[in-house]
Design an enzyme around this catalytic site. Structure first.
Site, short mmCIF file in Angstrom:
data_model
loop_
_atom_site.label_atom_id
_atom_site.label_comp_id
_atom_site.label_asym_id
_atom_site.label_seq_id
_atom_site.Cartn_x
_atom_site.Cartn_y
_atom_site.Cartn_z
N LYS A 102 -8.15 -16.35 6.33
CA LYS A 102 -8.62 -16.33 4.95
C LYS A 102 -7.64 -17.03 4.01
O LYS A 102 -7.14 -16.43 3.06
CB LYS A 102 -8.85 -14.88 4.50
CG LYS A 102 -9.62 -14.74 3.19
CD LYS A 102 -9.65 -13.29 2.75
CE LYS A 102 -10.31 -13.14 1.40
NZ LYS A 102 -10.22 -11.76 0.87
N GLU A 117 -6.64 -19.11 0.82
CA GLU A 117 -7.32 -19.08 -0.47
C GLU A 117 -6.74 -20.10 -1.45
O GLU A 117 -5.52 -20.25 -1.54
CB GLU A 117 -7.17 -17.70 -1.14
CG GLU A 117 -7.76 -16.55 -0.37
CD GLU A 117 -7.50 -15.21 -1.04
OE1 GLU A 117 -8.25 -14.26 -0.76
OE2 GLU A 117 -6.54 -15.10 -1.84
N SER A 119 -4.23 -4.99 -4.95
CA SER A 119 -3.28 -4.43 -4.01
C SER A 119 -2.20 -5.42 -3.59
O SER A 119 -2.40 -6.64 -3.63
CB SER A 119 -4.02 -3.95 -2.75
OG SER A 119 -4.75 -5.01 -2.18
N GLN A 174 -0.85 -7.33 -0.83
CA GLN A 174 -1.66 -7.71 0.32
C GLN A 174 -1.23 -9.05 0.90
O GLN A 174 -0.44 -9.78 0.31
CB GLN A 174 -3.13 -7.80 -0.09
CG GLN A 174 -3.40 -8.85 -1.17
CD GLN A 174 -4.86 -8.87 -1.60
OE1 GLN A 174 -5.63 -9.69 -1.11
NE2 GLN A 174 -5.24 -7.97 -2.51
N LYS A 215 -7.34 2.10 -1.34
CA LYS A 215 -8.02 1.71 -0.12
C LYS A 215 -7.10 1.86 1.10
O LYS A 215 -5.91 2.16 0.98
CB LYS A 215 -8.51 0.26 -0.24
CG LYS A 215 -9.56 0.05 -1.32
CD LYS A 215 -10.02 -1.40 -1.36
CE LYS A 215 -11.07 -1.63 -2.43
NZ LYS A 215 -11.54 -3.05 -2.46
N HIS A 218 -3.15 -12.06 3.99
CA HIS A 218 -4.30 -12.36 4.84
C HIS A 218 -3.80 -12.89 6.19
O HIS A 218 -2.89 -13.72 6.23
CB HIS A 218 -5.21 -13.38 4.18
CG HIS A 218 -5.65 -12.98 2.81
ND1 HIS A 218 -6.35 -11.83 2.57
CD2 HIS A 218 -5.46 -13.56 1.61
CE1 HIS A 218 -6.59 -11.72 1.27
NE2 HIS A 218 -6.05 -12.75 0.67
N ARG A 275 -3.49 -4.51 3.41
CA ARG A 275 -2.96 -3.92 2.18
C ARG A 275 -1.81 -2.96 2.48
O ARG A 275 -1.78 -2.32 3.53
CB ARG A 275 -4.05 -3.17 1.42
CG ARG A 275 -5.27 -4.00 1.05
CD ARG A 275 -6.31 -3.14 0.33
NE ARG A 275 -7.51 -3.92 0.02
CZ ARG A 275 -8.55 -4.05 0.83
NH1 ARG A 275 -8.53 -3.47 2.02
NH2 ARG A 275 -9.59 -4.77 0.47
N HIS A 334 1.08 -11.15 -1.77
CA HIS A 334 0.68 -11.46 -3.14
C HIS A 334 -0.10 -10.29 -3.74
O HIS A 334 -0.56 -9.38 -3.03
CB HIS A 334 -0.17 -12.73 -3.20
CG HIS A 334 -1.46 -12.67 -2.45
ND1 HIS A 334 -1.54 -12.86 -1.07
CD2 HIS A 334 -2.75 -12.44 -2.85
CE1 HIS A 334 -2.79 -12.76 -0.68
NE2 HIS A 334 -3.55 -12.48 -1.74
#
Length: 361
Positions: free
Chosen positions: A130, A132, A103, A105, A289, A107, A283, A264
């Site tokens: 979050k 990453e 998706s 998205q 979703k 964070h 998202r 991203h």
């Protein structure tokens, strides 16, 4: 320290690679107890963590890793982790096998995560941020961060379907393209306008865009990406988001760091991800979703940058060990490559990366 083997969790999502072709499935054969691959199932993620969505347990007695940490003195975690996080594993390690786009998205940072979790815990299960780190196990591609102004403005001039959807917002972005103060404002306004358009308008322009690409057959990455995304997510707004975000290629062994509020979407390939222990995702496209468009639009940083600026250089690299150390307290990632048979002493800085991954690093 006594090392104990753990059993991890393999997750199946529609965007994963089917059956034994999936690196996740191949690794799960040795990393998940009693695992048997199903060739008709997509294997997307292998989790090594204490997160309740995919908790690890000890191989021999099936004790949950989280319970072990809770019921011991926490010395396995080390002094620094105990002082900062208490008796909690602060990171989540994953392997991803990506066949279809994930998706659009981003964070949330820690403060926004706490707000979202309090307001909607069903969709935002953690009150944690979050960030990453992604290290490619194969050639890996994705969309990451907003493109330089010249690129997006170039698309507004060459992709009429995009310009039609944005209307006057397109003109504002074009007029502000050389102004480092005004362009991010115009970019946010244009992106917000696109993301909030009625689905039928988006779908109609996607159909025109796809028809034009099929007719003229342009030889460029974006045209190929439009056709691929429309095949998986027909008429989705994320197809036009590809003109806003950088297309980034990460070669095997390279890394990129995804900080909070960075838009991203992974597209294809295998990677290792290390992140703060959270499953919060906001998202807004390319997904069946739950989508939270308003939150995503408000939280993003509208700073245009070159694609390669999102790649993350190893702090050190001696030919066998690369150290990726982002400016966050939750984790540091070491990628170890064993070039030949033998033994190598690993520093006692945290949990040891599974040896079964060595052939992929």
């Amino acid at each position: 320290m006594v090392l104990k083997r753990i059993s991890c969790a393999a997750n199946n999502y529609a965007w994963g690679v089917p059956g034994s072709k999936s690196t996740v499935a191949q690794l799960a054969g040795e990393a998940v107890k009693d695992f048997a691959v199903d060739e008709g199932v997509p294997y997307a993620e292998l989790w090594m963590s204490t997160h309740p969505k995919g908790p690890a347990s000890f191989w021999e007695d099936k004790t949950a890793l989280s319970e072990h940490i809770k019921n011991t003195d926490g010395s396995d975690l080390g002094k620094n982790v105990l002082e900062k996080f208490g008796k909690k594993l602060p990171f989540l390690l994953k392997v991803l096998s990506v066949n279809k786009a994930l998706s659009i998205q981003a964070h949330p940072n820690k403060s926004l995560a706490e707000i979202l979790h309090a307001k909607d815990p069903a969709h935002y299960p953690d009150d944690n941020h979050k960030p990453e780190m992604c290290v490619a196990l194969t050639d890996f591609n994705g969309l990451c961060g907003f493109r330089p102004a010249r690129e997006t403005v170039g698309f507004l001039n060459s992709v009429p379907e995009l310009a039609i959807l944005l209307g006057e917002k397109a003109g504002q972005m074009i007029a502000a393209k050389d102004d480092p103060v005004e362009y991010p404002k115009a970019l946010k306004s244009g992106f917000a306008a696109l993301m909030n358009l009625p689905k039928e308008l988006i779908s109609a322009q996607v159909a025109k865009l796809v028809a034009r690409i099929n007719s003229t057959k342009p030889d460029d990455v974006e045209a190929d990406l439009v056709l691929r995304l429309n095949s998986d997510f027909p008429g989705d707004v994320g197809i036009f988001v590809a003109y806003f975000l950088n297309y980034i290629k990460v070669a095997k062994g390279e890394a990129m760091f995804l900080k909070a509020n960075l838009p991203h979407a992974y597209l294809s390939g295998d990677c290792v991800e290390c992140m703060a222990c959270s499953d919060n995702v906001v998202r807004a496209g390319l997904t069946p979703k739950f989508m939270d468009v308003d939150t995503l639009v408000d939280m993003l940083e509208y700073s245009p940058n070159e694609a390669d600026s999102f790649k993350f250089k190893a702090e050190s690299d001696d030919g066998q060990v690369k150290v990726f150390n982002p400016d966050i307290p939750d984790f540091s990632l070491e990628a170890t490559s064993l070039k030949e048979a033998g033994k190598r002493a690993l520093p006692g800085t945290g949990f040891i990366f599974p040896s079964l991954l060595q052939n992929y690093c």
